[in-house]
Scaffold this motif. Structure first.
Motif, PDB file in Angstrom:
ATOM      1  N   GLU A 150       4.561  -7.746   3.350  1.00 52.67           N
ATOM      2  CA  GLU A 150       4.476  -5.759   3.780  1.00 52.67           C
ATOM      3  C   GLU A 150       5.910  -5.861   2.993  1.00 52.67           C
ATOM      4  OE1 GLU A 150       4.079  -6.130   7.784  1.00 52.67           O
ATOM      5  OE2 GLU A 150       2.320  -6.770   7.250  1.00 52.67           O
ATOM      6  N   LEU A 151       7.008  -6.390   2.578  1.00 53.41           N
ATOM      7  CA  LEU A 151       7.843  -5.124   1.804  1.00 53.41           C
ATOM      8  C   LEU A 151       7.768  -4.791   0.490  1.00 53.41           C
ATOM      9  CD1 LEU A 151      11.343  -7.129   2.416  1.00 53.41           C
ATOM     10  CD2 LEU A 151      10.811  -5.056   3.690  1.00 53.41           C
ATOM     11  N   VAL A 152       6.494  -5.235   0.132  1.00 51.10           N
ATOM     12  CA  VAL A 152       6.623  -4.735  -1.639  1.00 51.10           C
ATOM     13  C   VAL A 152       5.158  -4.048  -1.298  1.00 51.10           C
ATOM     14  CG1 VAL A 152       5.629  -5.353  -3.603  1.00 51.10           C
ATOM     15  CG2 VAL A 152       7.254  -6.463  -2.518  1.00 51.10           C
ATOM     16  N   SER A 153       4.394  -4.343  -0.328  1.00 44.06           N
ATOM     17  CA  SER A 153       2.103  -4.240  -0.267  1.00 44.06           C
ATOM     18  C   SER A 153       2.307  -4.354   0.828  1.00 44.06           C
ATOM     19  CB  SER A 153       2.187  -5.011  -1.712  1.00 44.06           C
ATOM     20  OG  SER A 153       0.705  -4.152  -1.265  1.00 44.06           O
ATOM     21  N   LEU A 154       1.596  -3.232   1.444  1.00 46.70           N
ATOM     22  CA  LEU A 154       1.075  -3.816   3.067  1.00 46.70           C
ATOM     23  C   LEU A 154      -0.386  -4.160   2.578  1.00 46.70           C
ATOM     24  CD1 LEU A 154       1.356   0.311   3.964  1.00 46.70           C
ATOM     25  CD2 LEU A 154       2.936  -2.090   4.449  1.00 46.70           C
ATOM     26  N   GLU A 155      -0.945  -4.170   1.392  1.00 42.44           N
ATOM     27  CA  GLU A 155      -1.898  -5.192   1.159  1.00 42.44           C
ATOM     28  C   GLU A 155      -2.110  -6.626   1.405  1.00 42.44           C
ATOM     29  OE1 GLU A 155      -3.488  -4.224  -2.427  1.00 42.44           O
ATOM     30  OE2 GLU A 155      -4.266  -2.228  -2.249  1.00 42.44           O
ATOM     31  N   LYS A 156      -0.239  -6.889   1.394  1.00 38.46           N
ATOM     32  CA  LYS A 156      -0.510  -8.271   1.530  1.00 38.46           C
ATOM     33  C   LYS A 156      -0.200  -8.759   3.054  1.00 38.46           C
ATOM     34  CE  LYS A 156      -0.081  -8.693  -2.387  1.00 38.46           C
ATOM     35  NZ  LYS A 156      -1.601  -9.597  -3.818  1.00 38.46           N
ATOM     36  N   ASP A 157       0.157  -9.841   3.628  1.00 36.09           N
ATOM     37  CA  ASP A 157      -0.389 -10.372   5.147  1.00 36.09           C
ATOM     38  C   ASP A 157       0.427 -11.886   4.861  1.00 36.09           C
ATOM     39  OD1 ASP A 157      -1.972 -11.883   4.296  1.00 36.09           O
ATOM     40  OD2 ASP A 157      -3.810 -11.302   4.851  1.00 36.09           O
ATOM     41  N   GLU A 158       0.236 -12.484   6.474  1.00 35.56           N
ATOM     42  CA  GLU A 158       0.975 -13.067   6.456  1.00 35.56           C
ATOM     43  C   GLU A 158       0.871 -15.010   5.523  1.00 35.56           C
ATOM     44  OE1 GLU A 158       3.955 -16.022   8.103  1.00 35.56           O
ATOM     45  OE2 GLU A 158       4.002 -13.763   7.479  1.00 35.56           O
ATOM     46  N   GLU A 159      -0.598 -14.739   5.187  1.00 33.57           N
ATOM     47  CA  GLU A 159      -1.592 -15.693   4.468  1.00 33.57           C
ATOM     48  C   GLU A 159      -0.993 -15.903   2.915  1.00 33.57           C
ATOM     49  OE1 GLU A 159      -2.920 -18.291   5.539  1.00 33.57           O
ATOM     50  OE2 GLU A 159      -2.702 -17.646   7.626  1.00 33.57           O
ATOM     51  N   ASP A 160      -0.187 -14.902   2.540  1.00 30.85           N
ATOM     52  CA  ASP A 160      -0.446 -14.733   1.558  1.00 30.85           C
ATOM     53  C   ASP A 160       1.317 -15.203   1.379  1.00 30.85           C
ATOM     54  OD1 ASP A 160      -2.220 -13.254   0.085  1.00 30.85           O
ATOM     55  OD2 ASP A 160      -2.177 -11.544   1.108  1.00 30.85           O
ATOM     56  N   TYR A 161       2.028 -15.087   2.570  1.00 28.50           N
ATOM     57  CA  TYR A 161       3.639 -14.968   2.172  1.00 28.50           C
ATOM     58  C   TYR A 161       3.935 -16.668   2.360  1.00 28.50           C
ATOM     59  CZ  TYR A 161       8.188 -15.245   3.598  1.00 28.50           C
ATOM     60  OH  TYR A 161       9.782 -15.558   3.343  1.00 28.50           O
ATOM     61  N   LYS A 162       3.065 -17.483   3.280  1.00 30.14           N
ATOM     62  CA  LYS A 162       2.311 -18.457   3.093  1.00 30.14           C
ATOM     63  C   LYS A 162       2.294 -18.998   1.936  1.00 30.14           C
ATOM     64  CE  LYS A 162       1.541 -19.090   7.991  1.00 30.14           C
ATOM     65  NZ  LYS A 162       0.305 -19.141   9.161  1.00 30.14           N
TER      66      LYS A 162
END
Length: 226
Positions: free
Chosen positions: A118-130
């Motif tokens: 979410e530092l880069v895009s509000l469209e991203k979530d925890e699953e993207d980061y995992k």
């Protein structure tokens, strides 16, 4: 030298708006520096970093480094932070780091497009980061810390099993123009019937069939549907 701070083997050159590493910095400090902080500058290139062959920690946060980032061989480097730069190609970066920083244990990429959160895009979530963490650990299995989190045993096992499948492939933008489909102005009646002064009966085909529950629907049932 203005802006230069030296404390033992730690060298800081922060917020000097430099676009490249000053030659005198490597000449004066490269032979003893183990920790180098070049954050809050305007670096687009790391040319000149080869003078710091004994580096163990390298801080490059808040610069303008992109996918063309090139590090010299740094066999002792165990900590690298590249937060808030302009890196978008994750796999290219990780392949390069695996080659030139074999002792790397701590890596931070927060604030880059290559690090989806979410530092880069509000469209991203925890699953993207995992998924991102899993892919990074697949490429750099010796990491102990990634971004602000310690690497867990479960993450290592997941990376071993599925890391290679976590690569995010971006579709290539096509330069070809998209040809619009021709617009067909459909009418169920033949052109002869459009003349308001022509009162002859006409026969036309319709796209739609009415399936009525009552007898009104029988008017629209074709012979082949009986």
């Amino acid at each position: 030298m203005a802006g230069l701070v030296v404390s033992g083997t730690q060298v800081s050159y922060i917020g000097q708006d430099c676009r490249e590493i000053p030659e005198h910095l490597g000449r004066d400090c490269g032979h003893f520096a183990k920790r180098l902080d070049l954050s809050f500058n305007l670096l687009r290139s790391l040319e000149g970093l080869s003078a710091f062959g004994s580096l163990e920690e390298l801080i490059l946060d808040n610069n303008l480094l992109g996918n063309d980032l090139v590090l010299p061989g740094l066999p002792r480097l165990h900590t690298l932070t590249l937060n808030k730069n302009q890196i978008t190609d994750l796999e290219c970066l990780l392949d390069h780091l695996a080659e030139v920083t074999p002792a790397l244990e701590y890596l931070s990429l927060l604030g880059n497009v290559a690090c989806p959160n979410e530092l880069v895009s509000l469209e991203k979530d925890e699953e993207d980061y995992k998924r991102y963490r899993c892919f990074v650990l697949h490429k750099l299995p010796n990491l102990k810390f990634l971004d602000a989190r310690k690497v867990t045993r479960q993450e290592r096992e997941e990376a071993l099993l599925r890391g290679s499948f976590m690569k995010v492939v971006k579709p290539k933008a096509s330069s070809d123009r998209i040809t619009a489909s021709p617009v067909h102005h459909y009418t169920p009646l033949p052109s002869a019937s459009r003349d308001l002064t022509n009162h002859r009966g006409v026969l036309g085909k319709c796209r739609y069939v009415y399936y009525g529950k009552n007898s009104e629907g029988n008017r629209f049932i074709r012979d082949d549907q009986l």
